[in-house]
Design a protein around this motif. Structure first.
Motif, PDB file in Angstrom:
ATOM      1  N   UNK A   1       0.835  -1.200   0.000  1.00 32.21           N
ATOM      2  CA  UNK A   1       0.000   0.000   0.000  1.00 32.21           C
ATOM      3  C   UNK A   1       0.870   1.250   0.000  1.00 32.21           C
ATOM      4  N   UNK A   2       1.991   1.220   0.740  1.00 34.26           N
ATOM      5  CA  UNK A   2       2.895   2.371   0.780  1.00 34.26           C
ATOM      6  C   UNK A   2       3.502   2.632  -0.596  1.00 34.26           C
ATOM      7  N   UNK A   3       3.859   1.570  -1.300  1.00 29.63           N
ATOM      8  CA  UNK A   3       4.408   1.739  -2.647  1.00 29.63           C
ATOM      9  C   UNK A   3       3.365   2.327  -3.593  1.00 29.63           C
ATOM     10  N   UNK A   4       2.129   1.863  -3.479  1.00 27.54           N
ATOM     11  CA  UNK A   4       1.050   2.392  -4.321  1.00 27.54           C
ATOM     12  C   UNK A   4       0.808   3.871  -4.032  1.00 27.54           C
ATOM     13  N   UNK A   5       0.781   4.220  -2.742  1.00 23.49           N
ATOM     14  CA  UNK A   5       0.536   5.611  -2.371  1.00 23.49           C
ATOM     15  C   UNK A   5       1.696   6.523  -2.774  1.00 23.49           C
ATOM     16  N   UNK A   6       2.929   6.019  -2.694  1.00 22.01           N
ATOM     17  CA  UNK A   6       4.076   6.812  -3.111  1.00 22.01           C
ATOM     18  C   UNK A   6       4.008   7.101  -4.612  1.00 22.01           C
ATOM     19  N   UNK A   7       3.621   6.100  -5.377  1.00 25.72           N
ATOM     20  CA  UNK A   7       3.471   6.294  -6.825  1.00 25.72           C
ATOM     21  C   UNK A   7       2.343   7.286  -7.116  1.00 25.72           C
ATOM     22  N   UNK A   8       1.244   7.135  -6.392  1.00 27.83           N
ATOM     23  CA  UNK A   8       0.107   8.043  -6.581  1.00 27.83           C
ATOM     24  C   UNK A   8       0.495   9.476  -6.190  1.00 27.83           C
ATOM     25  N   UNK A   9       1.283   9.631  -5.138  1.00 25.03           N
ATOM     26  CA  UNK A   9       1.723  10.959  -4.708  1.00 25.03           C
ATOM     27  C   UNK A   9       2.618  11.604  -5.768  1.00 25.03           C
ATOM     28  N   UNK A  10       3.499  10.809  -6.357  1.00 27.33           N
ATOM     29  CA  UNK A  10       4.345  11.333  -7.430  1.00 27.33           C
ATOM     30  C   UNK A  10       3.511  11.809  -8.613  1.00 27.33           C
ATOM     31  N   UNK A  11       2.502  11.040  -8.972  1.00 26.86           N
ATOM     32  CA  UNK A  11       1.634  11.409 -10.092  1.00 26.86           C
ATOM     33  C   UNK A  11       0.863  12.691  -9.792  1.00 26.86           C
TER      34      UNK A  11
END
Length: 69
Positions: free
Chosen positions: A16-26
């Motif tokens: 979930x942290x990896x998904x949220x980090x990617x979403x934050x970058x986007x």
């Protein structure tokens, strides 16, 4: 929404942290370009990321016990 992360296992929290980090970058990138529909989305994603990171750290320190243990 706040309590939904508490039931996740540490492995699920890492995903979930990896998904949220990617979403934050986007969201950050879209904010720089200027095509952001909701300006508050960056804040909410950042706070969710912090919440998940905090829960992971609690598991590492032994503050929060793993489920089933």
């Amino acid at each position: 929404m706040k309590d939904s992360y508490k039931e996740l296992t540490p492995e699920e929290l890492r995903v979930k942290r990896a998904e949220l980090a990617k979403q934050y970058d986007e969201v950050s990138f879209k904010g720089i370009i200027g095509h952001l529909d909701n300006p508050l989305s960056k804040r909410t994603v950042r706070r969710r990321l912090a919440r998940v990171t905090t829960l992971l750290r609690e598991h590492e320190l032994g503050i929060r016990k793993r489920q089933g243990a």
